[in-house]
Design a protein around this motif. Structure first.
Motif, PDB file in Angstrom:
ATOM      1  N   ALA A 121      31.975  47.697  72.086  1.00 19.52           N
ATOM      2  CA  ALA A 121      30.784  47.496  72.912  1.00 19.52           C
ATOM      3  C   ALA A 121      30.279  48.849  73.391  1.00 19.52           C
ATOM      4  O   ALA A 121      31.042  49.815  73.495  1.00 19.52           O
ATOM      5  N   GLY A 122      28.998  48.916  73.666  1.00 13.41           N
ATOM      6  CA  GLY A 122      28.399  50.143  74.181  1.00 13.41           C
ATOM      7  C   GLY A 122      28.058  50.007  75.651  1.00 13.41           C
ATOM      8  O   GLY A 122      28.200  48.940  76.255  1.00 13.41           O
ATOM      9  N   PHE A 123      27.626  51.116  76.229  1.00 11.21           N
ATOM     10  CA  PHE A 123      27.259  51.138  77.642  1.00 11.21           C
ATOM     11  C   PHE A 123      25.743  51.158  77.787  1.00 11.21           C
ATOM     12  O   PHE A 123      25.056  51.841  77.032  1.00 11.21           O
ATOM     13  N   GLN A 124      25.236  50.452  78.754  1.00 15.05           N
ATOM     14  CA  GLN A 124      23.826  50.530  79.121  1.00 15.05           C
ATOM     15  C   GLN A 124      23.725  51.446  80.345  1.00 15.05           C
ATOM     16  O   GLN A 124      23.509  50.999  81.465  1.00 15.05           O
ATOM     17  N   MET A 125      23.895  52.735  80.086  1.00 13.53           N
ATOM     18  CA  MET A 125      23.974  53.717  81.167  1.00 13.53           C
ATOM     19  C   MET A 125      22.592  54.080  81.673  1.00 13.53           C
ATOM     20  O   MET A 125      21.787  54.679  80.947  1.00 13.53           O
ATOM     21  N   GLY A 126      22.322  53.706  82.908  1.00 12.47           N
ATOM     22  CA  GLY A 126      21.040  54.020  83.519  1.00 12.47           C
ATOM     23  C   GLY A 126      21.194  54.875  84.759  1.00 12.47           C
ATOM     24  O   GLY A 126      22.279  54.988  85.328  1.00 12.47           O
ATOM     25  N   VAL A 127      20.092  55.498  85.161  1.00 10.13           N
ATOM     26  CA  VAL A 127      19.997  56.158  86.466  1.00 10.13           C
ATOM     27  C   VAL A 127      19.320  55.148  87.380  1.00 10.13           C
ATOM     28  O   VAL A 127      18.183  54.740  87.144  1.00 10.13           O
ATOM     29  N   VAL A 128      20.041  54.712  88.420  1.00  9.30           N
ATOM     30  CA  VAL A 128      19.663  53.516  89.166  1.00  9.30           C
ATOM     31  C   VAL A 128      19.520  53.828  90.657  1.00  9.30           C
ATOM     32  O   VAL A 128      20.286  54.619  91.214  1.00  9.30           O
ATOM     33  N   SER A 129      18.552  53.169  91.272  1.00 10.04           N
ATOM     34  CA  SER A 129      18.410  53.263  92.731  1.00 10.04           C
ATOM     35  C   SER A 129      18.112  51.875  93.280  1.00 10.04           C
ATOM     36  O   SER A 129      17.835  50.929  92.524  1.00 10.04           O
ATOM     37  N   LYS A 130      18.162  51.750  94.595  1.00  5.91           N
ATOM     38  CA  LYS A 130      17.752  50.501  95.220  1.00  5.91           C
ATOM     39  C   LYS A 130      16.229  50.416  95.212  1.00  5.91           C
ATOM     40  O   LYS A 130      15.527  51.407  95.392  1.00  5.91           O
ATOM     41  N   THR A 131      15.729  49.211  95.044  1.00  2.98           N
ATOM     42  CA  THR A 131      14.283  49.006  95.017  1.00  2.98           C
ATOM     43  C   THR A 131      13.653  49.372  96.350  1.00  2.98           C
ATOM     44  O   THR A 131      12.520  49.887  96.395  1.00  2.98           O
ATOM     45  N   ASP A 132      14.377  49.146  97.441  1.00  2.00           N
ATOM     46  CA  ASP A 132      13.774  49.407  98.748  1.00  2.00           C
ATOM     47  C   ASP A 132      13.606  50.896  99.057  1.00  2.00           C
ATOM     48  O   ASP A 132      13.060  51.260 100.103  1.00  2.00           O
ATOM     49  N   LYS A 133      14.046  51.756  98.130  1.00  2.00           N
ATOM     50  CA  LYS A 133      13.699  53.176  98.264  1.00  2.00           C
ATOM     51  C   LYS A 133      12.204  53.388  98.072  1.00  2.00           C
ATOM     52  O   LYS A 133      11.650  54.424  98.470  1.00  2.00           O
ATOM     53  N   GLY A 134      11.574  52.432  97.405  1.00  2.00           N
ATOM     54  CA  GLY A 134      10.142  52.539  97.150  1.00  2.00           C
ATOM     55  C   GLY A 134       9.791  53.284  95.884  1.00  2.00           C
ATOM     56  O   GLY A 134       8.619  53.514  95.598  1.00  2.00           O
ATOM     57  N   TRP A 135      10.813  53.633  95.107  1.00  2.00           N
ATOM     58  CA  TRP A 135      10.560  54.351  93.851  1.00  2.00           C
ATOM     59  C   TRP A 135      10.384  53.338  92.726  1.00  2.00           C
ATOM     60  O   TRP A 135      11.323  52.641  92.342  1.00  2.00           O
ATOM     61  N   LYS A 136       9.194  53.276  92.196  1.00  2.00           N
ATOM     62  CA  LYS A 136       8.921  52.359  91.097  1.00  2.00           C
ATOM     63  C   LYS A 136       9.097  53.026  89.740  1.00  2.00           C
ATOM     64  O   LYS A 136       9.101  52.352  88.712  1.00  2.00           O
ATOM     65  N   SER A 137       9.244  54.345  89.749  1.00  2.00           N
ATOM     66  CA  SER A 137       9.371  55.085  88.492  1.00  2.00           C
ATOM     67  C   SER A 137      10.238  56.314  88.711  1.00  2.00           C
ATOM     68  O   SER A 137      10.525  56.707  89.855  1.00  2.00           O
TER      69      SER A 137
END
Length: 315
Positions: A121-137
């Motif tokens: 299996a592979g990894f779905q490695m993302g750079v992630v934040s909480k939505t309530d930070k207000g960062w949509k991109s």
């Protein structure tokens, strides 16, 4: 260095293995010791044990699981080196152990001292934040980082180097925080102790629920869940966090044994109704198979790429 084994190769390997192209009359000489480089009870340990359970049911082989943890998989790698290479001892690690971690350890071994059997299996490695930070991109996050350093969680030295290079490419400086495991990163982000961090698929439910956002793919290709998120290549970083769970054996394993083990493993992880298939599909989006010679090329190329990454991160 670009990865030379992409999804097309993995798909071809899966098709070949599942149609029995590597099947043989080989059987193990006795019980198979399965070394596991992950702590007991975690997702990776569960995957390894379910594969063993499915193989016992499907093939009639007997497995003896054994935890050999520590040093980013290198404790297992070194313990496996001088074991019999007749298929009676194998181990599950991640490809990072055979690449970056092996390069850093400088323990007198290289991937050529081992036999790559197959990835699972592979990894779905993302750079992630909480939505309530207000960062949509990703751009929103970088704009915030230019106002002051953000706390960036990384669960391995390789990922810390990648976070550093990402900041360098974007003209910002992250406060990189070393965290134990992807769950630790997610807990830190959810608690507000981290502003963002690497997560390798564990973020899926949170992203689907709208609580977390994948700002970027740390892979050389887009994330399955959020394909519009930019990749590290798009963001000026020539390296990636591409990685797989990998079954290995001692060096010099006969091709008949290697290919029979690979074929059996691929069959159970890709068959609906098998416990390992269900777990891998749920946790990692399905099997990712690179087997035999292709798997050997994968770990050797990762080892070489690790040297370039270390050099870039030291500049």
């Amino acid at each position: 260095m670009k990865r030379i084994l992409k999804a097309a190769v993995a798909a071809a390997s899966l098709a070949a293995m599942s149609t029995g192209a590597f099947a043989s009359d080989w059987t193990p000489p006795g019980p198979i010791k399965l070394m596991i480089a992950f702590k007991a009870g975690g997702g990776a340990d569960t995957q390894a044990r379910l594969i063993a359970e499915d193989l016992e049911a499907k093939m009639g082989w007997q497995f003896i699981p054994e935890q050999v943890t520590g040093k980013g998989g290198m404790n297992l790698v070194m313990a496996l080196k001088d074991q019999p290479n007749d298929g009676s001892v194998i181990g599950m690690v991640v490809t990072e152990a055979m690449g970056y971690n092996m390069k850093v350890a400088d323990a007198g071994v290289t991937p050529s001292d081992y036999t790559a059997i197959t990835t699972t299996a592979g990894f779905q490695m993302g750079v992630v934040s909480k939505t309530d930070k207000g960062w949509k991109s990703f751009d929103d996050m970088i704009a915030a980082a230019k106002e002051g350093p953000l706390r960036f969680g990384a669960m391995s030295p390789k990922l810390a180097d990648l976070a550093y290079l990402l900041g360098k490419a974007q003209g910002v400086e992250f406060n990189i925080v070393n965290v134990k495991g992807g769950k630790g990163v997610m807990n830190g982000v959810n608690a507000g102790d981290l502003d963002l961090g690497f997560m390798a698929g564990i973020q899926g439910k949170g992203v689907a629920a709208g609580d977390l956002v994948n700002l970027a793919s740390a892979l050389s290709e887009p994330l399955k869940q959020t394909p519009d998120a930019p990749t590290f290549g798009d963001l000026g970083v020539q390296f990636s966090a591409d990685g797989y769970f990998l079954i290995i054996g001692p060096g010099g394993m006969p091709a008949e044994a290697r290919d029979a083990l690979a074929a059996a493993i691929v069959e159970v992880i890709s068959t609906d109704g098998m416990k390992s298939n269900g777990m891998i599909t749920k946790a990692f989006g399905g099997p990712a198979v690179i087997a035999g010679d292709d798997a050997q090329t994968l770990i050797e190329s990762d080892f070489e790429a690790a040297g370039a990454l270390l050099k870039a991160a030291s500049e």
